[in-house]
Design a protein around this motif. Structure first.
Motif, PDB file in Angstrom:
ATOM      1  N   SER A  76      90.681  64.318  56.314  1.00  0.00           N
ATOM      2  CA  SER A  76      92.131  64.447  56.231  1.00  0.00           C
ATOM      3  C   SER A  76      92.796  63.076  56.339  1.00  0.00           C
ATOM      4  CB  SER A  76      92.643  65.357  57.356  1.00  0.00           C
ATOM      5  OG  SER A  76      92.443  64.740  58.619  1.00  0.00           O
ATOM      6  N   TRP A  77      94.075  63.030  55.981  1.00  0.00           N
ATOM      7  CA  TRP A  77      94.864  61.803  56.138  1.00  0.00           C
ATOM      8  C   TRP A  77      94.894  61.400  57.602  1.00  0.00           C
ATOM      9  CZ3 TRP A  77      99.332  60.745  58.904  1.00  0.00           C
ATOM     10  CH2 TRP A  77     100.026  59.584  58.571  1.00  0.00           C
ATOM     11  N   PHE A  78      95.018  62.362  58.493  1.00  0.00           N
ATOM     12  CA  PHE A  78      95.049  62.062  59.919  1.00  0.00           C
ATOM     13  C   PHE A  78      93.759  61.369  60.373  1.00  0.00           C
ATOM     14  CE2 PHE A  78      97.948  65.863  59.952  1.00  0.00           C
ATOM     15  CZ  PHE A  78      99.094  65.185  60.332  1.00  0.00           C
ATOM     16  N   LYS A  99      93.498  57.829  58.945  1.00  0.00           N
ATOM     17  CA  LYS A  99      94.414  56.943  59.668  1.00  0.00           C
ATOM     18  C   LYS A  99      93.835  56.578  61.037  1.00  0.00           C
ATOM     19  CE  LYS A  99      99.217  56.760  61.319  1.00  0.00           C
ATOM     20  NZ  LYS A  99      99.690  55.598  60.531  1.00  0.00           N
ATOM     21  N   ALA A 100      93.254  57.570  61.713  1.00  0.00           N
ATOM     22  CA  ALA A 100      92.677  57.318  63.030  1.00  0.00           C
ATOM     23  C   ALA A 100      91.494  56.360  62.940  1.00  0.00           C
ATOM     24  CB  ALA A 100      92.240  58.637  63.672  1.00  0.00           C
ATOM     25  N   TYR A 101      90.659  56.528  61.922  1.00  0.00           N
ATOM     26  CA  TYR A 101      89.524  55.618  61.739  1.00  0.00           C
ATOM     27  C   TYR A 101      90.029  54.188  61.574  1.00  0.00           C
ATOM     28  CZ  TYR A 101      85.456  53.335  59.701  1.00  0.00           C
ATOM     29  OH  TYR A 101      84.421  52.465  59.449  1.00  0.00           O
ATOM     30  N   CYS A 102      90.992  54.004  60.693  1.00  0.00           N
ATOM     31  CA  CYS A 102      91.511  52.652  60.472  1.00  0.00           C
ATOM     32  C   CYS A 102      92.124  52.081  61.747  1.00  0.00           C
ATOM     33  CB  CYS A 102      92.532  52.659  59.338  1.00  0.00           C
ATOM     34  SG  CYS A 102      91.838  53.043  57.711  1.00  0.00           S
ATOM     35  N   LYS A 103      92.855  52.914  62.470  1.00  0.00           N
ATOM     36  CA  LYS A 103      93.466  52.453  63.718  1.00  0.00           C
ATOM     37  C   LYS A 103      92.410  51.999  64.705  1.00  0.00           C
ATOM     38  CE  LYS A 103      96.666  53.910  67.375  1.00  0.00           C
ATOM     39  NZ  LYS A 103      97.478  55.040  67.905  1.00  0.00           N
ATOM     40  N   SER A 104      91.263  52.648  64.715  1.00  0.00           N
ATOM     41  CA  SER A 104      90.197  52.275  65.645  1.00  0.00           C
ATOM     42  C   SER A 104      89.633  50.900  65.345  1.00  0.00           C
ATOM     43  CB  SER A 104      89.074  53.323  65.606  1.00  0.00           C
ATOM     44  OG  SER A 104      88.269  53.188  64.446  1.00  0.00           O
ATOM     45  N   LEU A 105      89.877  50.395  64.137  1.00  0.00           N
ATOM     46  CA  LEU A 105      89.429  49.065  63.750  1.00  0.00           C
ATOM     47  C   LEU A 105      90.536  48.030  63.878  1.00  0.00           C
ATOM     48  CD1 LEU A 105      87.496  49.912  60.448  1.00  0.00           C
ATOM     49  CD2 LEU A 105      86.596  49.797  62.779  1.00  0.00           C
ATOM     50  N   GLY A 106      91.675  48.443  64.410  1.00  0.00           N
ATOM     51  CA  GLY A 106      92.815  47.557  64.424  1.00  0.00           C
ATOM     52  C   GLY A 106      93.393  47.380  63.036  1.00  0.00           C
ATOM     53  N   SER A 109     100.027  63.201  46.012  1.00  0.00           N
ATOM     54  CA  SER A 109     101.262  63.870  46.387  1.00  0.00           C
ATOM     55  C   SER A 109     101.102  65.375  46.542  1.00  0.00           C
ATOM     56  CB  SER A 109     102.346  63.580  45.352  1.00  0.00           C
ATOM     57  OG  SER A 109     102.860  62.287  45.518  1.00  0.00           O
ATOM     58  N   SER A 110     100.073  65.944  45.935  1.00  0.00           N
ATOM     59  CA  SER A 110      99.882  67.385  46.016  1.00  0.00           C
ATOM     60  C   SER A 110      99.236  67.820  47.326  1.00  0.00           C
ATOM     61  CB  SER A 110      99.006  67.863  44.854  1.00  0.00           C
ATOM     62  OG  SER A 110      97.661  67.430  45.016  1.00  0.00           O
ATOM     63  N   MET A 111      98.744  66.857  48.105  1.00  0.00           N
ATOM     64  CA  MET A 111      97.999  67.193  49.312  1.00  0.00           C
ATOM     65  C   MET A 111      98.846  67.055  50.561  1.00  0.00           C
ATOM     66  SD  MET A 111      94.280  65.497  48.479  1.00  0.00           S
ATOM     67  CE  MET A 111      93.535  66.231  49.953  1.00  0.00           C
ATOM     68  N   GLU A 112      98.577  67.934  51.527  1.00  0.00           N
ATOM     69  CA  GLU A 112      99.167  67.807  52.849  1.00  0.00           C
ATOM     70  C   GLU A 112      98.288  66.893  53.694  1.00  0.00           C
ATOM     71  OE1 GLU A 112     102.006  68.971  53.752  1.00  0.00           O
ATOM     72  OE2 GLU A 112     102.428  70.213  51.987  1.00  0.00           O
ATOM     73  N   SER A 113      98.845  66.408  54.784  1.00  0.00           N
ATOM     74  CA  SER A 113      98.131  65.427  55.601  1.00  0.00           C
ATOM     75  C   SER A 113      96.856  65.980  56.237  1.00  0.00           C
ATOM     76  CB  SER A 113      99.058  64.896  56.691  1.00  0.00           C
ATOM     77  OG  SER A 113     100.200  64.310  56.129  1.00  0.00           O
ATOM     78  N   ARG A 114      96.781  67.289  56.429  1.00  0.00           N
ATOM     79  CA  ARG A 114      95.597  67.882  57.040  1.00  0.00           C
ATOM     80  C   ARG A 114      94.580  68.348  56.007  1.00  0.00           C
ATOM     81  NH1 ARG A 114      95.648  73.470  57.320  1.00  0.00           N
ATOM     82  NH2 ARG A 114      94.452  73.435  59.270  1.00  0.00           N
TER      83      ARG A 114
END
Length: 260
Positions: free
Chosen positions: A113-115, A118-125, A240-245
């Motif tokens: 998912s987008w979430f 995003k969390a993976y990238c955040k874990s790498l700074g 654009s057709s996808m939801e974040s989850r």
């Protein structure tokens, strides 16, 4: 769930950084420059200035995402809150922390998912790239920073769309690097961007928060500056057709970083 709320929820799930050496998809620097998007947004018709940034050379792999899940078990498929991922999240893995024959270590991770991306990238700074950053890097071929006017280059990309989606994904890194040193921007998987859900929303709907995405694809087609760039339109329509989850069998991601 709207993405502003997502940022708040993600803050509740603390993430520790990974050791840089454990990230196989090294970042490469992308020089800034003026760029005219294929999307004809009213506020960017004469181009926008892209600041220099760093982008992962390749998409995130199953092995890399598995390491993340083991460090942050709240992102396992059996523990992740339903608000952050649908039921098919990482469904191709044999187990919550086991890859298996349908998820080889060097294949790009999908069904995320987008979430989670995003969390993976955040874990790498790091962070997910914006659409303009992704499009800017993806406009390049092996020798040119902008190859979009070359019919042969476009045809090479469009051949991907004719390939049956049932085929097993190749491993990352098989394609020749583009002029920046980035690989697999085309022909492997779709990729999440930070602003994925807002790409085809026209100005009025962006300001009013209209949730009806069905009409946005048509609006986006009319808002293409270069209507011959079918590959870009297909990718934007998909995002654009996808939801974040949501998660699919051909949606992966890579991370970006700001350059001070």
């Amino acid at each position: 769930m709207r993405k502003p709320l997502a940022s708040l929820l993600l803050a509740i799930l603390p993430l520790a950084g990974l050791v840089a050496g454990e990230v196989a998809g090294h970042f490469v620097s992308i020089p800034g420059g003026r760029f005219v998007s294929a999307l004809d947004y009213p506020d960017a018709r004469n181009g926008v200035r892209i600041s220099a940034y760093a982008l992962m050379r390749r998409p995130v792999t199953n092995a890399e995402f598995l390491a993340f899940v083991k460090r942050h078990p709240q992102w396992r498929r059996d523990r992740i809150p339903a608000a952050f991922a649908e039921s098919r999240y990482l469904s191709h893995w044999t187990g919550p922390d086991t890859l298996g024959p349908d998820a080889q270590p060097d294949q790009p991770v999908v069904w995320v998912s987008w979430f989670a991306a995003k969390a993976y990238c955040k874990s790498l700074g790091a962070r997910l790239p914006t659409w303009l950053e992704w499009e800017y890097a993806a406009a390049a071929d092996e020798t040119r920073r902008d190859a979009r006017r070359d019919p042969a280059w476009r045809e090479r990309i469009l051949r991907w769309y004719a390939r049956p989606s049932s085929h097993h994904l190749p491993r990352v890194g098989l394609q020749a690097p583009n002029v920046y040193g980035v690989q697999d921007l085309h022909g492997l998987v779709w990729e999440w961007t930070e602003d994925a859900s807002s790409l085809l929303v026209d100005v009025d709907n962006r300001t009013q928060g209209d949730p009806d995405k069905g009409k946005f694809c048509g609006a986006g087609a009319l808002a293409m500056k270069d209507r011959n760039n079918y590959a870009v339109l297909m990718r934007v329509a998909m995002l654009s057709s996808m939801e974040s989850r949501d998660a699919t069998a051909n949606m992966g991601f890579r991370c970006a970083r700001d350059i001070p």
